[in-house]
Design a protein around this motif. Structure first.
Motif, PDB file in Angstrom:
ATOM      1  N   TYR A  11       0.857  -1.186   0.000  1.00  0.00           N
ATOM      2  CA  TYR A  11       0.000   0.000   0.000  1.00  0.00           C
ATOM      3  C   TYR A  11       0.893   1.236   0.000  1.00  0.00           C
ATOM      4  O   TYR A  11       1.704   1.403   0.924  1.00  0.00           O
ATOM      5  N   LEU A  14       4.577   1.201   1.250  1.00  0.00           N
ATOM      6  CA  LEU A  14       4.721   0.124   2.228  1.00  0.00           C
ATOM      7  C   LEU A  14       4.567  -1.240   1.558  1.00  0.00           C
ATOM      8  O   LEU A  14       3.484  -1.603   1.102  1.00  0.00           O
ATOM      9  N   ILE A  16       4.090  -5.089   1.512  1.00  0.00           N
ATOM     10  CA  ILE A  16       3.526  -6.105   2.403  1.00  0.00           C
ATOM     11  C   ILE A  16       3.886  -7.515   1.913  1.00  0.00           C
ATOM     12  O   ILE A  16       4.267  -8.368   2.694  1.00  0.00           O
ATOM     13  N   ALA A  35      -1.481 -15.780  10.332  1.00  0.00           N
ATOM     14  CA  ALA A  35      -2.049 -14.949  11.394  1.00  0.00           C
ATOM     15  C   ALA A  35      -2.705 -13.701  10.810  1.00  0.00           C
ATOM     16  O   ALA A  35      -2.508 -13.371   9.638  1.00  0.00           O
ATOM     17  N   ASN A  36      -3.465 -13.032  11.645  1.00  0.00           N
ATOM     18  CA  ASN A  36      -4.037 -11.738  11.292  1.00  0.00           C
ATOM     19  C   ASN A  36      -2.898 -10.796  10.882  1.00  0.00           C
ATOM     20  O   ASN A  36      -1.900 -10.698  11.583  1.00  0.00           O
ATOM     21  N   GLY A  37      -3.027 -10.163   9.731  1.00  0.00           N
ATOM     22  CA  GLY A  37      -2.005  -9.216   9.278  1.00  0.00           C
ATOM     23  C   GLY A  37      -0.894  -9.834   8.448  1.00  0.00           C
ATOM     24  O   GLY A  37       0.018  -9.133   8.005  1.00  0.00           O
ATOM     25  N   ALA A  38      -0.958 -11.144   8.198  1.00  0.00           N
ATOM     26  CA  ALA A  38       0.114 -11.819   7.445  1.00  0.00           C
ATOM     27  C   ALA A  38       0.142 -11.426   5.970  1.00  0.00           C
ATOM     28  O   ALA A  38       1.157 -11.587   5.302  1.00  0.00           O
ATOM     29  N   GLY A  39      -0.997 -10.935   5.461  1.00  0.00           N
ATOM     30  CA  GLY A  39      -1.038 -10.526   4.052  1.00  0.00           C
ATOM     31  C   GLY A  39      -1.969 -11.369   3.203  1.00  0.00           C
ATOM     32  O   GLY A  39      -1.909 -11.321   1.967  1.00  0.00           O
ATOM     33  N   LYS A  40      -2.883 -12.101   3.839  1.00  0.00           N
ATOM     34  CA  LYS A  40      -3.783 -12.998   3.101  1.00  0.00           C
ATOM     35  C   LYS A  40      -4.745 -12.201   2.219  1.00  0.00           C
ATOM     36  O   LYS A  40      -4.895 -12.475   1.025  1.00  0.00           O
ATOM     37  N   THR A  41      -5.414 -11.226   2.827  1.00  0.00           N
ATOM     38  CA  THR A  41      -6.354 -10.415   2.043  1.00  0.00           C
ATOM     39  C   THR A  41      -5.614  -9.633   0.960  1.00  0.00           C
ATOM     40  O   THR A  41      -6.095  -9.502  -0.172  1.00  0.00           O
ATOM     41  N   THR A  42      -4.429  -9.144   1.298  1.00  0.00           N
ATOM     42  CA  THR A  42      -3.636  -8.408   0.313  1.00  0.00           C
ATOM     43  C   THR A  42      -3.337  -9.301  -0.897  1.00  0.00           C
ATOM     44  O   THR A  42      -3.396  -8.841  -2.046  1.00  0.00           O
ATOM     45  N   ARG A  45      -6.306  -9.372  -2.981  1.00  0.00           N
ATOM     46  CA  ARG A  45      -6.481  -8.072  -3.651  1.00  0.00           C
ATOM     47  C   ARG A  45      -5.589  -7.955  -4.877  1.00  0.00           C
ATOM     48  O   ARG A  45      -5.955  -7.302  -5.848  1.00  0.00           O
TER      49      ARG A  45
END
Ligand SMILES: Nc1ncnc2c1ncn2[C@@H]1O[C@H](COP(=O)(O)OP(=O)(O)O)[C@@H](O)[C@H]1O
Ligand SMILES: [Mg+2]
Length: 233
Positions: A11, A14, A16, A35-42, A45
């Motif tokens: 983003y 930054l 990721i 984990a939460n924040g690992a970059g799965k949704t990214t 995307r």
């Protein structure tokens, strides 16, 4: 086959995702856990063209599809169910389903509805009910059903278990298996590693935007590092 080859993305400035390479073969159910924040949704995307890449390529059946928009992807058979499900709450279950069929001919729509009602009988029962009156698990089923109305070749699911009981999570993940069995490739992104690995043909473990482990789902579920970090064992 869907392939992410050496992807760098993030983003603004930054970054990721780092040198991320994953692939999904026809008829496979592949999970990306982390984990939460690992970059799965990214990662999803990037495939959906919602964010640009800083490097690497996304390919589908040999064609470079990096940065294609959602409607162009849907026409190629790549469809995503997003984390927040994007349902139209006041509209009925059936109306939400039909919205997913915008690429299809009218004649195909009823046939597809029938298949989805077979997969999720609760949607048939509730077809005239407003989507917002349904439970979280039922809404997830509806969101998946709507994606199936586009007759995808690859279905991407972002954390379908969010907010669901373990029992409801099994119902949703078993549906994902059934969808794979019907010939649709599934790319599942999940924080819930135990249940995701149990149903996956193959899986990737994502940490801080990089793949740190990959292998058959059952093998990873037995891996000591995975057990410690993700399965609480
Ligand atoms: N829109 C955004 N702008 C800036 N940073 C973001 C944005 N979305 C996610 N991030 C950051 O990217 C990292 C990965 O997030 P995400 O892909 O959502 O992880 P996951 O889906 O695995 O929980 C996190 O550090 C998060 O804070
Ligand atoms: Mg996410």
């Amino acid at each position: 086959m869907l392939e992410l080859d050496n992807i760098a993305a993030g983003y603004g400035k930054l970054q990721i995702l780092h040198e991320l390479s994953i692939h999904v073969r026809p008829g496979e159910l592949v999970s990306v856990v982390g984990a939460n924040g690992a970059g799965k949704t990214t990662t999803l995307r990037v495939i959906s063209g919602l964010i640009g890449t800083m490097g690497g390529q996304v390919r589908y059946d040999g064609e470079v599809i990096t940065g294609l928009r959602a409607h162009q992807l849907v026409k190629r058979g790549i469809v995503q169910v997003s984390e927040d499900r994007d349902l139209f709450g006041p509209m009925t279950v059936e109306e939400n389903l039909v919205l997913g069929a915008w690429t299809r001919r009218k004649a195909a729509i009823n046939e597809e509805l029938e298949r989805i009602f077979e997969l999720f009988p609760i949607l048939l029962e509730r077809r005239r009910q407003a989507a917002q009156t349904m439970s979280g698990g039922q809404q997830q089923m509806l969101a998946i059903g709507r994606a199936l109305m586009a007759k995808p070749k690859v279905l991407m699911l972002d954390e379908p278990s969010t907010g669901l009981s373990p029992k409801m999570t099994w119902d949703v993940l078993n549906a994902a298996s059934a969808i794979r069995d019907s010939g649709v490739s599934v790319l599942l992104v999940e924080q819930n590693a135990a249940q995701a690995l149990a149903i996956s043909d193959r899986a990737y473990v994502l940490e801080s935007g990089s793949v740190v482990l990959e292998g058959p789902g059952r093998e990873l579920a037995g891996d000591e590092r995975v057990k410690k970090a993700y399965l609480g064992l």
